[in-house]
Design a protein around this motif. Structure first.
Motif, PDB file in Angstrom:
ATOM      1  N   LEU A  11     -11.970   3.701   3.741  1.00 18.90           N
ATOM      2  CA  LEU A  11     -10.831   4.598   3.949  1.00 18.90           C
ATOM      3  C   LEU A  11     -11.294   6.046   4.001  1.00 18.90           C
ATOM      4  CD1 LEU A  11      -7.768   4.887   4.251  1.00 18.90           C
ATOM      5  CD2 LEU A  11      -7.637   5.157   1.769  1.00 18.90           C
ATOM      6  N   ALA A  44      -0.717   7.002   5.077  1.00 25.86           N
ATOM      7  CA  ALA A  44      -0.037   5.728   4.867  1.00 25.86           C
ATOM      8  C   ALA A  44      -0.012   4.896   6.142  1.00 25.86           C
ATOM      9  CB  ALA A  44       1.384   5.973   4.364  1.00 25.86           C
ATOM     10  N   ALA A  84      -3.497   0.332  -3.276  1.00 23.18           N
ATOM     11  CA  ALA A  84      -3.113  -0.984  -2.778  1.00 23.18           C
ATOM     12  C   ALA A  84      -2.423  -1.741  -3.904  1.00 23.18           C
ATOM     13  CB  ALA A  84      -4.341  -1.751  -2.302  1.00 23.18           C
ATOM     14  N   GLN A 125       0.839  -1.196   0.000  1.00 20.89           N
ATOM     15  CA  GLN A 125       0.000   0.000   0.000  1.00 20.89           C
ATOM     16  C   GLN A 125       0.872   1.242   0.000  1.00 20.89           C
ATOM     17  OE1 GLN A 125      -1.988   0.613   3.971  1.00 20.89           O
ATOM     18  NE2 GLN A 125      -1.046  -1.360   4.439  1.00 20.89           N
ATOM     19  N   GLY A 184      -3.944   3.765   6.540  1.00 20.70           N
ATOM     20  CA  GLY A 184      -4.103   2.900   5.383  1.00 20.70           C
ATOM     21  C   GLY A 184      -5.041   1.724   5.531  1.00 20.70           C
ATOM     22  N   VAL A 186       0.815   5.936  -0.706  1.00 17.15           N
ATOM     23  CA  VAL A 186       0.184   7.212  -1.031  1.00 17.15           C
ATOM     24  C   VAL A 186       1.079   7.908  -2.045  1.00 17.15           C
ATOM     25  CG1 VAL A 186      -0.606   9.445  -0.125  1.00 17.15           C
ATOM     26  CG2 VAL A 186      -0.794   7.368   1.281  1.00 17.15           C
ATOM     27  N   PHE A 193      -4.470   7.194  -2.660  1.00 21.54           N
ATOM     28  CA  PHE A 193      -4.022   6.034  -1.897  1.00 21.54           C
ATOM     29  C   PHE A 193      -4.166   4.843  -2.830  1.00 21.54           C
ATOM     30  CE2 PHE A 193      -4.889   2.203   0.495  1.00 21.54           C
ATOM     31  CZ  PHE A 193      -3.920   2.213   1.481  1.00 21.54           C
TER      32      PHE A 193
END
Length: 311
Positions: free
Chosen positions: A267, A119, A83, A63, A122, A65, A81
């Motif tokens: 999120l 982050a 993944a 993951q 996350g 940012v 953001f």
């Protein structure tokens, strides 16, 4: 580009040069600004996870940012953001200057929360939020117990339980009492203290093992224990009599089971509360060049919070 590159399973990645990513159809290039080092990164890199051994060399990082540089789906310059499946499938991850990301795994960010803090929260924040809302179906006024309350998932779960209307939030910790209290716990207990006569409607469990065994015995009528991980072991013992007499439930949760829309919505909700300070995760930043040291610290547990690599 500069990247953290893993050359040997079970060893830390090294800082060095790595080929720039190339986007295929349906993919975007993100210039990474912050990426956490999380337990899943270490597990995948060990080569012992149920995903199998990742092909070497590769860039870990599930993951991150960053800012979109190239995309047909999101305007360049947009903060996101994202993944990745690094270590779980072929391809590189977020611990690099640039990362290639499937368009569907981009979450546009509209928040004043700093990149490093995003982050740090996350996918741990996503897991905490979804475990409470989607799996446990937490109702306002219920009592919540968070195991591993000093960890990232635990801290996020404490804050999330409070904003979702929990009557009382108790955290069980190994040693991170200050972190759990700072996250908003009403009470913190040690792993060997037990719960007395207390009963809980919801247990959030990222640790399993003996802690889950004790917590299951403290479930209230209709109580739900949601397991998100096995940091303290892969086995726990549950009493059939307790589960039946209290119509209690043992539930599993993984972020891999939710949709991209669920991930985005969770999120977004978590970051709205993070912006007010209601949900927080302790973290510290490290430089990409120091990735080997950061990796060792994460694996040995000698950190003061989530380690976030800033790039």
């Amino acid at each position: 580009m500069r990247a953290a590159v893993l050359h040997t399973h079970g060893e830390p990645p090294s800082h060095g040069e790595h080929p720039d990513p190339v986007a295929a159809d349906g993919q975007s290039i993100v210039r990474v600004t912050a990426a956490p080092v999380v337990p899943l990164d270490l597990l995948c890199a060990s080569g012992t996870s149920y995903f199998g051994q990742p092909q070497l060399p590769y860039v870990p990082g599930v993951q991150g940012v960053g800012v979109v540089e190239q995309s047909d789906a999101v305007a360049p310059g947009t903060k996101v953001f994202f993944a990745t499946s690094a270590g779980m499938a072929a391809g590189d991850g977020s611990l690099a200057e640039r990362s290639v990301v499937p368009d569907g795994d981009l979450i546009v960010l509209d928040t004043a929360v700093p990149d490093a803090q995003v982050a740090a929260i996350g996918l741990s924040g996503v897991a905490a939020w979804m475990a409470l809302t989607w799996r446990a179906q937490l109702k306002p006024g219920e009592r919540v117990l968070v195991l591993g309350g000093g960890g990232a998932v635990g801290q996020a779960a404490i804050g999330a339980a409070r904003v979702l209307g929990a009557q009382r939030v108790v955290a069980m910790v190994r040693s991170d009492t200050a972190r759990a209290l700072a996250a908003g716990a009403d009470e913190v207990v040690g792993v060997d203290e037990g719960f007395g006569d207390a009963r809980f409607d919801v247990v959030i469990d990222p640790v399993f093992g003996a802690a889950a065994t004790a917590a299951a015995a403290a479930l209230a009528d209709g109580g739900r224990l949601v397991n998100l991980g096995g940091a303290s072991g892969d086995e726990a013992t549950f009493s059939s009599a307790i589960l039946r007499s209290r119509t209690a439930s043992i539930l599993g949760y993984t972020n891999n089971a939710i949709t991209p829309d669920q991930r985005r919505d969770a999120l977004t909700a978590v970051l709205e509360h993070a912006a007010t300070g209601a949900i927080k995760v302790a973290y510290e930043t490290v430089a990409l060049a120091d990735i080997a040291t950061a990796w060792h610290r994460q694996s040995s547990g000698t950190t003061s919070g989530r380690l976030v690599v800033t790039i």
